[in-house]
Design a protein around this motif. Sequence first.
Motif, PDB file in Angstrom:
ATOM      1  N   SER A   1       1.099   7.517  -5.102  1.00 50.55           N
ATOM      2  CA  SER A   1      -0.074   6.798  -5.614  1.00 50.55           C
ATOM      3  C   SER A   1      -1.188   6.829  -4.572  1.00 50.55           C
ATOM      4  CB  SER A   1       0.284   5.346  -5.946  1.00 50.55           C
ATOM      5  OG  SER A   1       0.447   4.601  -4.758  1.00 50.55           O
TER       6      SER A   1
ATOM      7  N   ARG B   1     -11.201   4.224  -3.140  1.00 52.89           N
ATOM      8  CA  ARG B   1     -12.329   3.923  -4.021  1.00 52.89           C
ATOM      9  C   ARG B   1     -11.974   4.521  -5.367  1.00 52.89           C
ATOM     10  NH1 ARG B   1     -16.180   5.894   0.387  1.00 52.89           N
ATOM     11  NH2 ARG B   1     -16.287   4.071   1.717  1.00 52.89           N
ATOM     12  N   GLY B   2     -11.629   3.654  -6.290  1.00 51.91           N
ATOM     13  CA  GLY B   2     -11.147   4.100  -7.587  1.00 51.91           C
ATOM     14  C   GLY B   2      -9.820   3.418  -7.868  1.00 51.91           C
ATOM     15  N   ASP B   3      -9.032   4.000  -8.729  1.00 53.31           N
ATOM     16  CA  ASP B   3      -7.765   3.418  -9.181  1.00 53.31           C
ATOM     17  C   ASP B   3      -6.669   3.588  -8.135  1.00 53.31           C
ATOM     18  OD1 ASP B   3      -5.510   2.549 -10.490  1.00 53.31           O
ATOM     19  OD2 ASP B   3      -5.602   4.080 -12.077  1.00 53.31           O
ATOM     20  N   PRO B   4      -6.260   2.512  -7.452  1.00 51.02           N
ATOM     21  CA  PRO B   4      -5.214   2.638  -6.429  1.00 51.02           C
ATOM     22  C   PRO B   4      -3.838   2.953  -7.014  1.00 51.02           C
ATOM     23  CG  PRO B   4      -5.827   0.335  -6.721  1.00 51.02           C
ATOM     24  CD  PRO B   4      -6.747   1.149  -7.578  1.00 51.02           C
ATOM     25  N   ALA B   5      -3.649   2.712  -8.310  1.00 53.45           N
ATOM     26  CA  ALA B   5      -2.355   2.978  -8.937  1.00 53.45           C
ATOM     27  C   ALA B   5      -2.221   4.423  -9.417  1.00 53.45           C
ATOM     28  CB  ALA B   5      -2.140   2.034 -10.113  1.00 53.45           C
ATOM     29  N   PHE B   6      -3.323   5.188  -9.389  1.00 48.15           N
ATOM     30  CA  PHE B   6      -3.253   6.575  -9.853  1.00 48.15           C
ATOM     31  C   PHE B   6      -2.226   7.336  -9.015  1.00 48.15           C
ATOM     32  CE2 PHE B   6      -4.235  11.040  -9.918  1.00 48.15           C
ATOM     33  CZ  PHE B   6      -4.427  11.287 -11.268  1.00 48.15           C
TER      34      PHE B   6
ATOM     35  N   ILE C   1     -11.262   9.867  -7.743  1.00 44.95           N
ATOM     36  CA  ILE C   1     -10.798   8.855  -6.806  1.00 44.95           C
ATOM     37  C   ILE C   1     -11.117   9.367  -5.404  1.00 44.95           C
ATOM     38  CG2 ILE C   1      -8.738   7.715  -5.867  1.00 44.95           C
ATOM     39  CD1 ILE C   1      -7.539   8.121  -8.751  1.00 44.95           C
TER      40      ILE C   1
END
Length: 170
Positions: free
Chosen positions: A11, A24-29, A77
């Motif tokens: 992730s 910066r963006g979705d940390p779960a991606f 991200i």
Amino acid sequence: MLKPTPMMPLSAAEIARHLDGEVRGDPAFVFTGFAPAGSARPGDLTFAENQTYFDRAERSAAAGIMVDGAFKSEKKIVIQVKNARIAFAKILPLFFPEPAIPPGIHPTAAVDPSASIHPSAHVGARCVIGAATLVGPRVVLHPGVVVGDHCEIGEESHIYPNVTLYTRTQ
């Protein structure tokens, strides 16, 4: 024969934590690979250390970009790190871990009876281990390694194929 280790999905948060960076963006991606911008696929992470590379990464199929500048992206991200080049070197082993090498002594290895081989060490095919030699924990001796008498090989050392260590090498 060892099988290649598949890439480990990670992730954005895990990567940032490992690199002491910021997402910066979705940390779960979850990134499924790591590649240069020119060959990145959807789900990959890439890196950029200047504006030219950032622009290329922005146009790539990569889902995220690791950077060390104040770059911003509306479509990817971004993982902000102190130094993108150093972060690149640190992240590669996470995506491409070394294959596990099982401990043991290959039947074709010649080991002097006075040698001491730690039980967690791996001695590959056609290795030769000399008298009074010490092979430490988690050492890997790849095929064809020759280790002279009275050598000491410290823990987690990897000696690659066909290397010769002369007598009394430490």
